[in-house]
Design an enzyme around this catalytic site. Sequence first.
Site, PDB file in Angstrom:
ATOM      1  N   ASP A   8     -24.307  -2.713  19.658  1.00 37.25           N
ATOM      2  CA  ASP A   8     -23.618  -3.133  18.449  1.00 37.25           C
ATOM      3  C   ASP A   8     -22.888  -4.441  18.755  1.00 37.25           C
ATOM      4  OD1 ASP A   8     -22.778  -3.058  15.832  1.00 37.25           O
ATOM      5  OD2 ASP A   8     -21.729  -1.151  15.976  1.00 37.25           O
ATOM      6  N   GLU A  10     -19.417  -5.466  17.162  1.00 35.82           N
ATOM      7  CA  GLU A  10     -17.971  -5.556  16.998  1.00 35.82           C
ATOM      8  C   GLU A  10     -17.212  -5.322  18.300  1.00 35.82           C
ATOM      9  OE1 GLU A  10     -19.574  -4.685  12.901  1.00 35.82           O
ATOM     10  OE2 GLU A  10     -19.948  -3.894  14.918  1.00 35.82           O
ATOM     11  N   HIS A  60     -26.791  -3.918  15.272  1.00 36.32           N
ATOM     12  CA  HIS A  60     -25.753  -4.470  14.405  1.00 36.32           C
ATOM     13  C   HIS A  60     -26.336  -5.092  13.142  1.00 36.32           C
ATOM     14  CE1 HIS A  60     -22.142  -6.480  13.050  1.00 36.32           C
ATOM     15  NE2 HIS A  60     -22.815  -7.617  12.996  1.00 36.32           N
ATOM     16  N   HIS A 104     -17.462   0.237  18.575  1.00 33.39           N
ATOM     17  CA  HIS A 104     -16.135   0.154  17.971  1.00 33.39           C
ATOM     18  C   HIS A 104     -15.695   1.537  17.535  1.00 33.39           C
ATOM     19  CE1 HIS A 104     -18.228   0.680  14.152  1.00 33.39           C
ATOM     20  NE2 HIS A 104     -19.097  -0.222  14.603  1.00 33.39           N
ATOM     21  N   HIS A 115     -14.925   0.834  11.723  1.00 34.15           N
ATOM     22  CA  HIS A 115     -15.608   1.275  10.511  1.00 34.15           C
ATOM     23  C   HIS A 115     -16.675   2.286  10.909  1.00 34.15           C
ATOM     24  CE1 HIS A 115     -18.369  -1.837  12.007  1.00 34.15           C
ATOM     25  NE2 HIS A 115     -19.328  -1.226  11.314  1.00 34.15           N
ATOM     26  N   GLU A 133     -19.902   6.135  14.202  1.00 37.17           N
ATOM     27  CA  GLU A 133     -21.234   5.762  14.675  1.00 37.17           C
ATOM     28  C   GLU A 133     -21.458   6.276  16.103  1.00 37.17           C
ATOM     29  OE1 GLU A 133     -21.621   1.512  14.233  1.00 37.17           O
ATOM     30  OE2 GLU A 133     -20.726   1.607  12.232  1.00 37.17           O
TER      31      GLU A 133
END
Length: 274
Positions: A8, A10, A60, A104, A115, A133
């Site tokens: 990902d 972030e 991502h 994240h 998020h 996630e």
Amino acid sequence: MKLFISVDMEGITGLPDHTYVESSKHNYERARRIMTEETNHVIEAALENGCTEVLVNDSHSKMNNILIDCLHPDAVLITGGVKPMSMVQHLDGSYAGAVFLGYHARAGQPGVMSHSMSFGVRNFFINDKPVGELGFNAYVAGYYRVPVLMVAGDDCAAREAEQLLPSVTTAAVKETISRSSVKSLTPAASGRLLRNKVREAMSRAGSAEPLIPPERPVLRIEFTNFGQAEWANLIPGTELEEGTTIVTYKAKNIIDAYRAMIVMTELASRTSFC
């Protein structure tokens, strides 16, 4: 030994806000380079410590961020969408372990750009257990009896991983100041940390335990507004809980739940602000 790496953005070193993770923003190309370099550190360390095959899944946004021409030549890359299994595409029981890189914290929690899949989601629940996630992807890995060996990202993602996965190795490459500011290692220092943590994770691979999902999970997604819940509720077999923005789906297994989550969040994203 085969290793699956989901990357990902972030949680990548030095990235504090949306100007680094949205392709239309001015910092995005810099962030892509850092993301690719960080992935290479993990690949190289894995190959030096017992791995024979490494599959990297760009995880991502549109999932086409990693610069393949700069990626380690001995890795294989999954890039682009649409992917039926999104962040865990092609993960199966042939892998000895998984690494979640650049991750994240889940929605509603402290952490850099925290998020869960989209900003329309307040919470994911699997049998009333809140997951983000990280947790959802770990459950998919556990369905195939694949342990998550390492999670790298900000300090809040690392803590979330440690609470969920007791045997996991974590690498916190930046410290959360607020949701859009960080105290970060430099890419060079982060690279050294990641290599050391991969070495540690690989040495413990034999004792790492997968996160086994429930056999017939109930997926509940709490959306930010009612319009998003209405869109998600268009899927056959879902129920909209009265007086809430929560849509429920009784899944056959965690794979079924994951694919339903992908469709529900994509439909919900069609909702306009007003």
